[in-house]
Scaffold this motif. Sequence first.
Motif, PDB file in Angstrom:
ATOM      1  N   SER A 250       0.831  -1.202   0.000  1.00 49.88           N
ATOM      2  CA  SER A 250       0.000   0.000   0.000  1.00 49.88           C
ATOM      3  C   SER A 250       0.867   1.255   0.000  1.00 49.88           C
ATOM      4  CB  SER A 250      -0.906   0.016   1.233  1.00 49.88           C
ATOM      5  OG  SER A 250      -1.576   1.263   1.331  1.00 49.88           O
TER       6      SER A 250
ATOM      7  N   GLY B 237      -8.117   5.653   1.811  1.00 48.82           N
ATOM      8  CA  GLY B 237      -7.232   5.110   0.780  1.00 48.82           C
ATOM      9  C   GLY B 237      -7.001   3.619   0.918  1.00 48.82           C
TER      10      GLY B 237
ATOM     11  N   GLU C 116      -5.653  -3.945  -1.694  1.00 49.51           N
ATOM     12  CA  GLU C 116      -4.717  -4.445  -0.688  1.00 49.51           C
ATOM     13  C   GLU C 116      -5.417  -4.712   0.643  1.00 49.51           C
ATOM     14  OE1 GLU C 116      -2.394  -2.386  -3.769  1.00 49.51           O
ATOM     15  OE2 GLU C 116      -4.081  -1.745  -2.528  1.00 49.51           O
TER      16      GLU C 116
ATOM     17  N   SER D  81      -8.972   0.028  -0.908  1.00 58.01           N
ATOM     18  CA  SER D  81      -8.080  -0.530  -1.926  1.00 58.01           C
ATOM     19  C   SER D  81      -8.152  -2.052  -1.966  1.00 58.01           C
ATOM     20  CB  SER D  81      -6.637  -0.109  -1.631  1.00 58.01           C
ATOM     21  OG  SER D  81      -6.156  -0.779  -0.470  1.00 58.01           O
TER      22      SER D  81
END
Length: 256
Positions: A32, A65, A71, A69
Amino acid sequence: MTIEYIRYRVGAGRAAAFEAAYARAATPLGESPHCVDYELARCVEDPGDYILRITWTSVNDHLEGFRGSPEFGRFLAEIREYVPDIQEMRHYEPTSVAGPAGPPTLYEWAGGRSALLRLTETFYRTVLEDELLEPVFRGMDPAHPRHVADWLGEVFGGPPAYSGHRGGHRHMIGRHLGRAITEQQRRRWVSLLLDAADEAGLPADPEFRAAFAGYLEWGSRLAVVFSRPGAEVDVEEPMPRWDWTMPPWKDPASGG
C-alpha cells in the motif's frame, strides 16, 4: 504522518498462528502506498498479547485510501479471524518529544517493496532475453519477481513476507538444489541485477550500492554452492539479514 496502534489479546496457544497470519498479511500491507512502515510486537509478560504499530501517511489515507483498496481485502482475509481479539485500535500523531532515530534499514533506504518490485520486474524481463541466463529461468512462474522482491525485502530488514508465504530460507535453498549454476551464469546474474538497479532507480549512493553489491556477491556464491550435484546443505539455516557495511550516506550540502 499518523501512527495507528492496535492491541490484541489472542492467548499464548494461538500466538504462533497469529504471527504467521500477520507475516502473510505483511505483503498487501507493504504494497500500500499509504503505509510507511509497521511492526508487530509481542508482550514479554503476557506472550499472548500483541501491539501492532502501523505508520500511515495520514488518517484519511488509512481510512479512505487503504480501506478502499484491493490491498485491504487481501490484508483482511489473512487476519479476519483475529478481529474479535482487538482490545484497542486508535490513531496517534507524533509530538516533539523523541529520542535519536537509528539508521534506516536497507529496505527503507531502497524505497520499500515498490522499489524492490521494480528492480525484480526489470531484472527478470532482462534475463529472459539473455542467452546465458534464459535456460536457467525458462518456464519461470509469473509470480517469481514478486517472490524475489519479498525475499530481498526480508533480507534487507523489511517485513517477513517471504517467510510467511514461501517458507523462508529452506524454500530458497530448495529452489537451487541440483541446478548446477555455473560461475559464468553467476557473474552474469550479478551484473544484470546491478544494471537493473540503475534502471529501476534504486539509490545510487556508494554506501547503499556497496551493501547491495556485497549481498549479491555473497548470495550468488552460496547459490552456486547449493546448486552443485550432491551438495550437502543445512536447510534449517535461518533467513539471512543484511545491513550496512558503512553508515548511510549523508549529503555534505545538507550539513548532516
